[in-house]
Design a protein around this motif. Structure first.
Motif, short mmCIF file in Angstrom:
data_model
loop_
_atom_site.label_atom_id
_atom_site.label_comp_id
_atom_site.label_asym_id
_atom_site.label_seq_id
_atom_site.Cartn_x
_atom_site.Cartn_y
_atom_site.Cartn_z
N TYR A 7 -60.69 -3.19 41.88
CA TYR A 7 -60.05 -4.15 42.78
C TYR A 7 -58.86 -4.88 42.14
CZ TYR A 7 -59.52 -8.45 45.45
OH TYR A 7 -59.01 -9.49 46.16
N GLY A 8 -59.05 -5.42 40.96
CA GLY A 8 -58.00 -6.21 40.31
C GLY A 8 -57.29 -5.46 39.20
N GLU A 9 -57.17 -4.16 39.36
CA GLU A 9 -56.58 -3.33 38.30
C GLU A 9 -55.28 -3.91 37.77
OE1 GLU A 9 -54.94 1.21 37.52
OE2 GLU A 9 -55.96 0.75 39.40
N ASP B 93 -44.47 -15.89 38.95
CA ASP B 93 -44.05 -14.53 38.61
C ASP B 93 -44.68 -14.00 37.33
OD1 ASP B 93 -42.50 -14.09 40.83
OD2 ASP B 93 -40.62 -14.70 39.88
N SER B 94 -45.52 -14.78 36.69
CA SER B 94 -46.14 -14.35 35.44
C SER B 94 -47.13 -13.22 35.68
CB SER B 94 -46.87 -15.53 34.79
OG SER B 94 -47.56 -15.09 33.62
N GLU B 95 -47.26 -12.36 34.70
CA GLU B 95 -48.28 -11.31 34.78
C GLU B 95 -49.68 -11.85 34.50
OE1 GLU B 95 -48.15 -9.63 30.19
OE2 GLU B 95 -47.61 -8.30 31.82
N ILE B 96 -49.74 -13.08 33.99
CA ILE B 96 -51.03 -13.66 33.60
C ILE B 96 -51.62 -14.46 34.76
CG2 ILE B 96 -52.16 -15.26 31.99
CD1 ILE B 96 -50.11 -14.29 29.90
N HIS B 97 -52.85 -14.11 35.09
CA HIS B 97 -53.56 -14.69 36.22
C HIS B 97 -53.60 -16.22 36.16
CE1 HIS B 97 -56.66 -14.42 39.42
NE2 HIS B 97 -57.08 -15.55 38.87
N GLU B 98 -53.95 -16.78 35.02
CA GLU B 98 -54.08 -18.23 34.90
C GLU B 98 -52.74 -18.94 35.08
OE1 GLU B 98 -57.48 -16.60 32.30
OE2 GLU B 98 -55.44 -16.01 32.82
N GLU C 90 -44.30 -10.24 44.96
CA GLU C 90 -45.53 -9.60 44.47
C GLU C 90 -45.85 -8.37 45.31
OE1 GLU C 90 -49.09 -9.25 42.05
OE2 GLU C 90 -47.05 -9.95 41.78
N GLU C 91 -45.68 -8.45 46.62
CA GLU C 91 -45.92 -7.28 47.47
C GLU C 91 -44.99 -6.14 47.09
OE1 GLU C 91 -45.35 -8.94 51.37
OE2 GLU C 91 -47.50 -9.28 51.64
N GLN C 92 -43.73 -6.44 46.86
CA GLN C 92 -42.77 -5.41 46.46
C GLN C 92 -43.15 -4.81 45.12
OE1 GLN C 92 -39.02 -7.46 46.62
NE2 GLN C 92 -38.71 -6.98 48.77
N ARG C 93 -43.56 -5.65 44.19
CA ARG C 93 -43.96 -5.15 42.87
C ARG C 93 -45.16 -4.23 42.99
NH1 ARG C 93 -47.50 -5.53 39.09
NH2 ARG C 93 -48.77 -7.07 40.13
N LEU C 94 -46.13 -4.63 43.79
CA LEU C 94 -47.35 -3.83 43.94
C LEU C 94 -47.06 -2.51 44.67
CD1 LEU C 94 -49.94 -6.60 44.79
CD2 LEU C 94 -49.59 -5.43 42.60
N ARG C 95 -46.16 -2.54 45.63
CA ARG C 95 -45.80 -1.29 46.31
C ARG C 95 -45.16 -0.31 45.34
NH1 ARG C 95 -43.28 -4.38 50.59
NH2 ARG C 95 -44.95 -4.94 51.99
N GLY C 96 -44.40 -0.86 44.41
CA GLY C 96 -43.73 -0.01 43.42
C GLY C 96 -44.70 0.63 42.44
N THR C 97 -45.85 -0.01 42.21
CA THR C 97 -46.81 0.52 41.24
C THR C 97 -47.98 1.21 41.90
OG1 THR C 97 -48.10 -1.53 41.20
CG2 THR C 97 -46.28 -1.36 39.62
N GLY C 98 -48.11 1.07 43.22
CA GLY C 98 -49.26 1.63 43.91
C GLY C 98 -50.50 0.76 43.77
N ASP C 99 -50.36 -0.40 43.13
CA ASP C 99 -51.48 -1.34 42.94
C ASP C 99 -51.78 -2.01 44.27
OD1 ASP C 99 -53.27 -3.23 42.01
OD2 ASP C 99 -52.02 -3.89 40.35
N VAL C 100 -53.04 -2.36 44.49
CA VAL C 100 -53.41 -3.01 45.75
C VAL C 100 -54.05 -4.37 45.52
CG1 VAL C 100 -53.64 -0.88 47.06
CG2 VAL C 100 -55.61 -1.76 45.79
N ARG C 101 -53.72 -5.01 44.41
CA ARG C 101 -54.32 -6.31 44.10
C ARG C 101 -54.04 -7.31 45.20
NH1 ARG C 101 -51.44 -9.57 39.89
NH2 ARG C 101 -51.05 -7.50 39.16
N SER C 102 -55.04 -8.10 45.56
CA SER C 102 -54.86 -9.13 46.58
C SER C 102 -55.68 -10.35 46.26
CB SER C 102 -55.22 -8.59 47.95
OG SER C 102 -56.58 -8.23 47.98
#
Length: 133
Positions: free
Chosen positions: A33-35, A67-72, A119-131
């Motif tokens: 889910y959170g890959e 915009d950070s890659e870090i969740h926290e 974030e949606e654009q970034r995820l579309r570019g990687t195929g990730d489906v994090r939500s």
């Protein structure tokens, strides 16, 4: 106040054991889910305490946290943004409310929506489906 100060406070509170547990809990492994989500190991109550020490971060500084890659970091940005929206919504006096609070709330909402779109654009570019954020 800067995003770097928030990041430094979060780094000081980070715990590698908690990071591993959070990554497992949020299922960040391949195909899960959170890959790809990255944790540094700061639990929500501590993040809330840290954000309360930085209530006046500018919207640009908050945007950099979002915009950070870090969740926290992202969660801290959202918590500060939420607090600023709530404060803008409070009517201090009629004149203050009439002059600025709705404009400020609009800017906050626009910032949030722009971050979601990025974030949606970034995820579309990687195929990730994090939500999960």
């Amino acid at each position: 106040m800067t995003a770097r100060a928030v990041i430094a406070d979060l780094a000081a509170a980070a715990d590698p054991t908690d990071a591993a547990n959070l990554m497992r809990f949020f299922k960040t492994g391949p195909g899960e889910y959170g890959e790809g989500d990255v944790f540094i190991g700061v639990r929500v109550p501590r993040i809330r305490a840290i954000t309360k020490a930085h209530p006046d971060l500018t919207l640009d500084e908050i945007d950099s946290l979002l915009d950070s890659e870090i969740h926290e970091h992202r969660l801290a940005g959202l918590l500060i943004l939420n607090a600023q929206f709530a404060n803008a919504a409070k009517k201090k006096t009629y004149d203050e409310a009439a002059q600025g609070s709705s404009d400020e709330r609009r800017r906050i909402v626009e910032l949030y929506l722009a971050a979601v779109r990025r974030e949606e654009q970034r995820l579309r570019g990687t195929g990730d489906v994090r939500s999960g954020d």
